[in-house]
Write a protein that holds these residues in place. Structure first.
Motif, mmCIF file in Angstrom:
data_model
loop_
_atom_site.group_PDB
_atom_site.id
_atom_site.type_symbol
_atom_site.label_atom_id
_atom_site.label_comp_id
_atom_site.label_asym_id
_atom_site.label_seq_id
_atom_site.Cartn_x
_atom_site.Cartn_y
_atom_site.Cartn_z
ATOM 1 N N VAL A 1 -81.415 -38.485 -90.639
ATOM 2 C CA VAL A 1 -80.667 -39.211 -89.614
ATOM 3 C C VAL A 1 -80.435 -40.638 -90.086
ATOM 4 O O VAL A 1 -81.296 -41.259 -90.713
ATOM 5 C CB VAL A 1 -81.442 -39.199 -88.274
ATOM 6 N N HIS A 2 -79.255 -41.160 -89.800
ATOM 7 C CA HIS A 2 -78.853 -42.527 -90.167
ATOM 8 C C HIS A 2 -78.570 -42.697 -91.662
ATOM 9 O O HIS A 2 -78.439 -43.825 -92.134
ATOM 10 C CB HIS A 2 -79.878 -43.566 -89.709
ATOM 11 N N THR A 3 -78.497 -41.591 -92.401
ATOM 12 C CA THR A 3 -78.056 -41.660 -93.792
ATOM 13 C C THR A 3 -76.651 -41.072 -93.857
ATOM 14 O O THR A 3 -76.439 -39.908 -93.528
ATOM 15 C CB THR A 3 -78.993 -40.872 -94.722
ATOM 16 N N THR A 4 -75.693 -41.876 -94.272
ATOM 17 C CA THR A 4 -74.280 -41.516 -94.214
ATOM 18 C C THR A 4 -73.844 -40.771 -95.475
ATOM 19 O O THR A 4 -74.231 -41.141 -96.586
ATOM 20 C CB THR A 4 -73.418 -42.792 -94.071
ATOM 21 N N MET A 5 -73.039 -39.744 -95.294
ATOM 22 C CA MET A 5 -72.368 -39.121 -96.427
ATOM 23 C C MET A 5 -71.002 -39.769 -96.605
ATOM 24 O O MET A 5 -70.165 -39.732 -95.699
ATOM 25 C CB MET A 5 -72.186 -37.617 -96.213
ATOM 26 N N PHE A 6 -70.802 -40.410 -97.744
ATOM 27 C CA PHE A 6 -69.496 -40.957 -98.103
ATOM 28 C C PHE A 6 -68.839 -39.987 -99.077
ATOM 29 O O PHE A 6 -69.330 -39.797 -100.194
ATOM 30 C CB PHE A 6 -69.639 -42.327 -98.772
ATOM 31 N N THR A 7 -67.758 -39.368 -98.648
ATOM 32 C CA THR A 7 -67.111 -38.445 -99.565
ATOM 33 C C THR A 7 -66.497 -39.202 -100.742
ATOM 34 O O THR A 7 -65.845 -40.233 -100.581
ATOM 35 C CB THR A 7 -66.037 -37.597 -98.869
ATOM 36 N N GLY A 8 -66.753 -38.646 -101.915
ATOM 37 C CA GLY A 8 -66.078 -39.100 -103.125
ATOM 38 C C GLY A 8 -65.232 -37.982 -103.694
ATOM 39 O O GLY A 8 -64.881 -37.996 -104.872
ATOM 40 N N ASP A 9 -64.905 -37.001 -102.842
ATOM 41 C CA ASP A 9 -64.145 -35.823 -103.256
ATOM 42 C C ASP A 9 -62.657 -36.110 -103.125
ATOM 43 O O ASP A 9 -62.069 -35.977 -102.055
ATOM 44 C CB ASP A 9 -64.541 -34.626 -102.390
ATOM 45 N N ASP A 10 -62.061 -36.492 -104.232
ATOM 46 C CA ASP A 10 -60.648 -36.884 -104.220
ATOM 47 C C ASP A 10 -59.705 -35.694 -104.157
ATOM 48 O O ASP A 10 -58.491 -35.882 -104.125
ATOM 49 C CB ASP A 10 -60.341 -37.734 -105.460
ATOM 50 N N PHE A 11 -60.247 -34.477 -104.112
ATOM 51 C CA PHE A 11 -59.429 -33.278 -103.951
ATOM 52 C C PHE A 11 -59.371 -32.801 -102.501
ATOM 53 O O PHE A 11 -58.388 -32.200 -102.081
ATOM 54 C CB PHE A 11 -59.989 -32.127 -104.799
#
Length: 386
Positions: free
Chosen positions: A245-255
C-alpha cells in the motif's frame, strides 16, 4: 496546406494530407486523477561536435525550454534518465549540470521533477559491490542536494558484478538506507539496455519481481514507487497488484500505456514515460479528461498515440531516443534534428517517415504545417522528391 511526402523501404513515395492540430488546452489546475512524468531528452548545439565519443555540448536554452513545455501541460519531468541518453552519449559532467539546471527551473515554476541516479560516472567496467554502493550514494546525495526527487536506475556495474539476488538486495538496502526521502525504483528491461539482462538476479520477470518486492518490503518505506519498463503489460499488472500500500506503479510500458493508466477494478498505473515527451499535449488532454470523469474521451485521445509510440520504440528499442528528438524537431522545440553522440542517425528515413504518418494520424503534431515543411525539406536534402 502542404501534404506530407512519405517514403517506404523500397524508395517509393506517396503523399498524404496534413491533418489539423487537435484543439487541446493546457490545464488550469493541477492534474489529479493520475501522476504523469515525461522522461525528457536533451538538445545539443547543432554546431557542436556531436559525434560518438565526444562530450555532450548541450543547448541549455532549448533543453530547459522543452522542460517548461512539459510542465506547462501539467506533467512532471523525469530528467537525466535513459531518454536523456544516459549511457548513450550523456557524460557525467553533462548529467550533473542537467540535474542542477533542471532542478532550479522546476523550483522557478513549481514543476514536478525527478532525476535518475546511477553509477555511470565510474569509468571502470568492473567494480566491487562496495564501490557500486558508494557510486550510487555519491549520485544520490548530489541529486538530493540539487533539490530533485530520485529515481534509482538500474546499474550496468551491478548487472556485471552481482552473482545472486542477495547481491541486489544488499546493494539496494544500503543505498535506500542513505536516502533522505522516498525514491522510485526503475526496472529497465533488456530491450532498452541489453547489458541489463538478468537484472535482480534472474532471467525471468517473475523471480526477478520477487527480489524487487523483497527490496521494497525491507526498505522501511523508502520506496515510493516502481517504474517498470519491460514492455510487458501482464507482468506490470501482476507486479502492480503485489505492491505494498502507498507504493505507486509508474508504467514505463511505451507499447501499452493507455490501458495500464486507465486501469481495472483492482487499480491503475501512473506514468513515467519517454513516450510522453513526444506526445505531452495529448497525454495532458487525456488525463484532463479522466479528471472530468470522461473515460471514453481519455481513450479516444491517448489510445491512438500508442501506434506512434510503438514505432518510436520499435526494435532495436534503445534507439527510441531518436524518435523522441525527431518529434521535438517536427513540433518546433529545437532548431535542428541533431542529437548527442550523433544518435540522430540511428533510424532510417523510412522509419522516420512512418513516425510522421502515425503522428499525423494520432494528433501528435502541434504545428502540422511546420512539421510538413521540415520533413519534406529533410527528404529533399537526402535526394528524395515526390
Amino acid at each position: 496546406m502542404t501534404d506530407f511526402t512519405l517514403l517506404d523501404t523500397t524508395g517509393a513515395t506517396t503523399s498524404v494530407p496534413v491533418n489539423d492540430a487537435p484543439d487541446y488546452r493546457k490545464p488550469k489546475h493541477a492534474l489529479t486523477s493520475r501522476t504523469a512524468y515525461a522522461a525528457a531528452h536533451v538538445i545539443p548545439h547543432a554546431w557542436a561536435d556531436n559525434t560518438p565519443g565526444q562530450p555532450a555540448e548541450i543547448d541549455w536554452d532549448a533543453t530547459l525550454a522543452f522542460r517548461h513545455h512539459v510542465w506547462s501541460w501539467g506533467l512532471g519531468v523525469a530528467d537525466a534518465m535513459d531518454t536523456a541518453q544516459r549511457n548513450m552519449g550523456l557524460d557525467a559532467a553533462a548529467t550533473r549540470e542537467l540535474i542542477t539546471r533542471s532542478a532550479a527551473e522546476a523550483r522557478s515554476v513549481g514543476g514536478a521533477l525527478v532525476a535518475g541516479v546511477n553509477t555511470d560516472h565510474v569509468d571502470d567496467e568492473m567494480i566491487t559491490l562496495e564501490q557500486i554502493i558508494d557510486a550510487y550514494k555519491e549520485q544520490l546525495h548530489f541529486t538530493e542536494d540539487a533539490g530533485a526527487g530520485v529515481v534509482l536506475m538500474c546499474s550496468r556495474h551491478l548487472a556485471r558484478t552481482a552473482t545472486s539476488a542477495s547481491d541486489y538486495e544488499r546493494v539496494y538496502s544500503e543505498v535506500l538506507a542513505a536516502a533522505s526521502t522516498p525514491v522510485v525504483l526503475h526496472w529497465l528491461g533488456e530491450a532498452f539496455d541489453p547489458q541489463l539482462a538478468g537484472y535482480f538476479g534472474a532471467n525471468g520477470w517473475e523471480p526477478a519481481s520477487d527480489t524487487l518486492l523483497r527490496i521494497i518490503e525491507a526498505s522501511d518505506g523508502r520506496v515510493s514507487g516502481v517504474k517498470m519498463s519491460l514492455l510487458d503489460a501482464d507482468a506490470e499488472i501482476a507486479v502492480r497488484r503485489r505492491l505494498p500500500v502507498h507504493t505507486t506503479m509508474f508504467t514505463g510500458d511505451d507499447f501499452n500505456y493507455a490501458r495500464l493508466i486507465d486501469g481495472d477494478d483492482q487499480g491503475h498505473s501512473d506514468a513515467l514515460l519517454g513516450a510522453f515527451a513526444a506526445v505531452a499535449p495529448s497525454a495532458s488532454a487525456a488525463i484532463q479528461a479522466l479528471d472530468d470523469g470522461k473515460v471514453e474521451r481519455y481513450r479516444s485521445i491517448l489510445t491512438p498515440t500508442e501506434a506512434l509510440s510503438q514505432q518510436i520504440f520499435a526494435s532495436p528499442t534503445f534507439f527510441y531516443k531518436t524518435g523522441v528528438a525527431f518529434m521535438s524537431w517536427l513540433n518546433g522545440h529545437q532548431a535542428a534534428f541533431s542529437m548527442v553522440a550523433g544518435l540522430h542517425s540511428a533510424r532510417s528515413l523510412p522509419h522516420l517517415s512512418e513516425i510522421v504518418r502515425r503522428a499525423n494520424d494520432s494528433g501528435a503534431l502541434e504545428r502540422p504545417e511546420l512539421a510538413a515543411a521540415r520533413w519534406n525539406d529533410l527528404l529533399a536534402v537526402n535526394g528524395v522528391t515526390a
